[in-house]
Enzyme design. Structure first.
Site, short mmCIF file in Angstrom:
data_model
loop_
_atom_site.label_atom_id
_atom_site.label_comp_id
_atom_site.label_asym_id
_atom_site.label_seq_id
_atom_site.Cartn_x
_atom_site.Cartn_y
_atom_site.Cartn_z
N HIS A 1 2.47 5.00 -1.67
CA HIS A 1 1.65 6.19 -1.42
C HIS A 1 1.22 6.80 -2.74
O HIS A 1 2.07 6.98 -3.63
CB HIS A 1 2.43 7.21 -0.58
CG HIS A 1 1.61 8.40 -0.17
ND1 HIS A 1 0.52 8.28 0.66
CD2 HIS A 1 1.70 9.71 -0.51
CE1 HIS A 1 -0.04 9.47 0.82
NE2 HIS A 1 0.66 10.36 0.13
N GLY B 1 -7.52 -3.77 -0.62
CA GLY B 1 -6.46 -4.73 -0.93
C GLY B 1 -6.23 -4.92 -2.42
O GLY B 1 -5.75 -5.98 -2.84
N ILE C 1 -0.33 5.18 11.19
CA ILE C 1 1.07 5.60 11.27
C ILE C 1 1.78 4.64 12.23
O ILE C 1 1.25 4.34 13.31
CB ILE C 1 1.16 7.06 11.80
CG1 ILE C 1 0.56 8.00 10.75
CG2 ILE C 1 2.63 7.42 12.07
CD1 ILE C 1 0.45 9.45 11.21
N LEU C 2 2.91 4.13 11.83
CA LEU C 2 3.65 3.16 12.66
C LEU C 2 4.75 3.91 13.43
O LEU C 2 5.52 4.67 12.85
CB LEU C 2 4.26 2.09 11.77
CG LEU C 2 3.24 1.13 11.12
CD1 LEU C 2 3.89 0.30 10.03
CD2 LEU C 2 2.62 0.22 12.18
N ASP D 1 4.76 9.14 5.00
CA ASP D 1 4.93 9.13 3.53
C ASP D 1 6.13 9.96 3.12
O ASP D 1 6.09 10.72 2.15
CB ASP D 1 3.65 9.67 2.87
CG ASP D 1 2.43 8.84 3.25
OD1 ASP D 1 1.37 9.44 3.49
OD2 ASP D 1 2.57 7.61 3.35
N ASN E 1 -3.98 -3.47 -4.11
CA ASN E 1 -2.52 -3.57 -4.27
C ASN E 1 -2.01 -4.93 -3.80
O ASN E 1 -1.11 -5.52 -4.39
CB ASN E 1 -1.83 -2.44 -3.51
CG ASN E 1 -2.01 -1.12 -4.23
OD1 ASN E 1 -1.37 -0.88 -5.24
ND2 ASN E 1 -2.90 -0.29 -3.73
C1 GRF Z 1 -3.96 2.99 -2.06
O1 GRF Z 1 -4.08 4.20 -2.80
C2 GRF Z 1 -2.76 3.08 -1.16
O2 GRF Z 1 -1.65 3.70 -1.74
C3 GRF Z 1 -3.32 3.96 -0.07
O3 GRF Z 1 -4.64 3.49 0.13
C4 GRF Z 1 -5.08 2.87 -1.06
C5 GRF Z 1 -5.38 1.44 -0.70
O4 GRF Z 1 -5.73 0.75 -1.80
N1 GRF Z 1 -2.55 3.87 1.13
P1 GRF Z 1 -5.92 -0.86 -1.72
O5 GRF Z 1 -6.48 -1.17 -0.33
O6 GRF Z 1 -4.58 -1.47 -1.92
O7 GRF Z 1 -6.90 -1.14 -2.82
#
Ligand code: GRF
Length: 200
Positions: A114, A17, A97-98, A155, A19
Site C-alpha cells: 500500500h 502491474g 477488498i477481499l 490496508d 510492482n
Molecule cells: C500501487 O501504488 C499499489 O500499491 C496500489 O496501486 C498501485 C498499483 O500499481 N494498490 P501497479 O499496478 O503495481 O503499477
C-alpha cells in the site's frame, strides 16, 4: 544436486502491474528465490497481464460478474488461486477488498502493498490524498508499506515492512507518484526476499 523446491507465488493485480514487473525481474535475476505460478486479474484490460504473458507466466482473468455477490466472487477467486497451491498470495495493485470468503483459505499468507504509511490514507487514491495533505501542510512525509491481510480491514494488517518517502515543496503529484512507485518496487522485492528466505 537436488534443487530446493521454490516458494510458489500467485499475484493478484488490477492494473498497470509495475510492482508485478519488479517481482518478475527479481525472480528472473534470482534475487527472489520463488516461482510466480500465476497472475490473476479482475480486469480483462490490466496491462500487468501482458507483462505476465511476456514472462511466460500463466494468467487468469476473473472479472466479478454483476449478478455475483462479493461472497460468491471471493469464493470463486479462492478456488482459482488454490489451483496453484501458493505459499504466498501477493496483492500488487489489486483494487478489490477481499472478504473472509477468500482470506480464510490463505491464513497469514496474503500480502498487500500500500502506498502510504501504517494508519494513514487507507483505501484508494492514497498517493493523491497524501499529496493534498502535504499541500495543506498537514504532513511532511509519507511512505509505503507491505503488510499481511488477515481480515477485511483495509490496508490495516500487521506490517511486514515500511519505508519513508520524502515529499518536496516543488513536487507535482506525478513526481511524488514516481518516487512512491520506485520505493514500492524496492520494498516489495526486499520484503518477499525476507519472508521467503525465512521459510527455506
Ligand atoms: C500501487 O501504488 C499499489 O500499491 C496500489 O496501486 C498501485 C498499483 O500499481 N494498490 P501497479 O499496478 O503495481 O503499477
Amino acid at each position: 544436486m537436488m534443487s530446493i523446491p521454490k516458494a510458489r507465488l500467485v499475484v493478484l493485480i488490477s492494473g498497470n502491474g509495475s510492482n508485478l514487473q519488479a517481482m518478475i525481474d527479481a525472480v528472473q535475476s534470482g534475487i527472489i528465490k520463488a516461482k510466480i505460478s500465476a497472475v490473476i486479474s479482475n480486469k480483462r484490460d490490466a496491462y500487468g497481464l501482458e507483462r505476465a504473458r511476456k514472462a511466460g507466466i500463466p494468467v487468469l482473468v476473473l472479472p466479478k460478474m454483476k449478478e455475483q455477490t462479493r461472497e460468491e466472487y471471493d469464493a470463486q477467486l479462492a478456488q482459482a488461486v488454490q489451483q496453484y497451491a501458493p505459499d504466498w498470495v501477493i496483492l500488487a495493485g489489486w483494487m478489490r477488498i477481499l472478504s473472509m470468503h477468500f482470506l480464510r483459505h490463505f491464513p497469514n499468507r496474503v500480502v498487500n502493498l500500500h502506498p502510504a504509511l501504517p494508519g494513514t490514507f487507507p483505501g484508494t487514491h492514497a498517493i493523491e490524498r497524501s499529496y493534498e495533505a502535504f499541500q495543506r501542510g498537514e504532513i511532511q512525509e509519507t511512505g509505503v508499506m507491505v503488510h499481511l491481510v488477515p481480515d477485511e480491514g483495509v490496508d490495516a494488517g500487521p506490517v511486514l515492512a515500511q519505508t519513508q518517502v520524502k515529499m518536496l515543496p516543488g513536487d507535482r503529484l506525478e513526481d511524488l507518484e514516481t518516487r512512491i512507485h520506485q520505493s514500492e518496487h524496492r520494498l516489495l522485492v526486499d520484503t518477499l526476499v525476507q519472508i521467503i528466505s525465512k521459510e527455506e
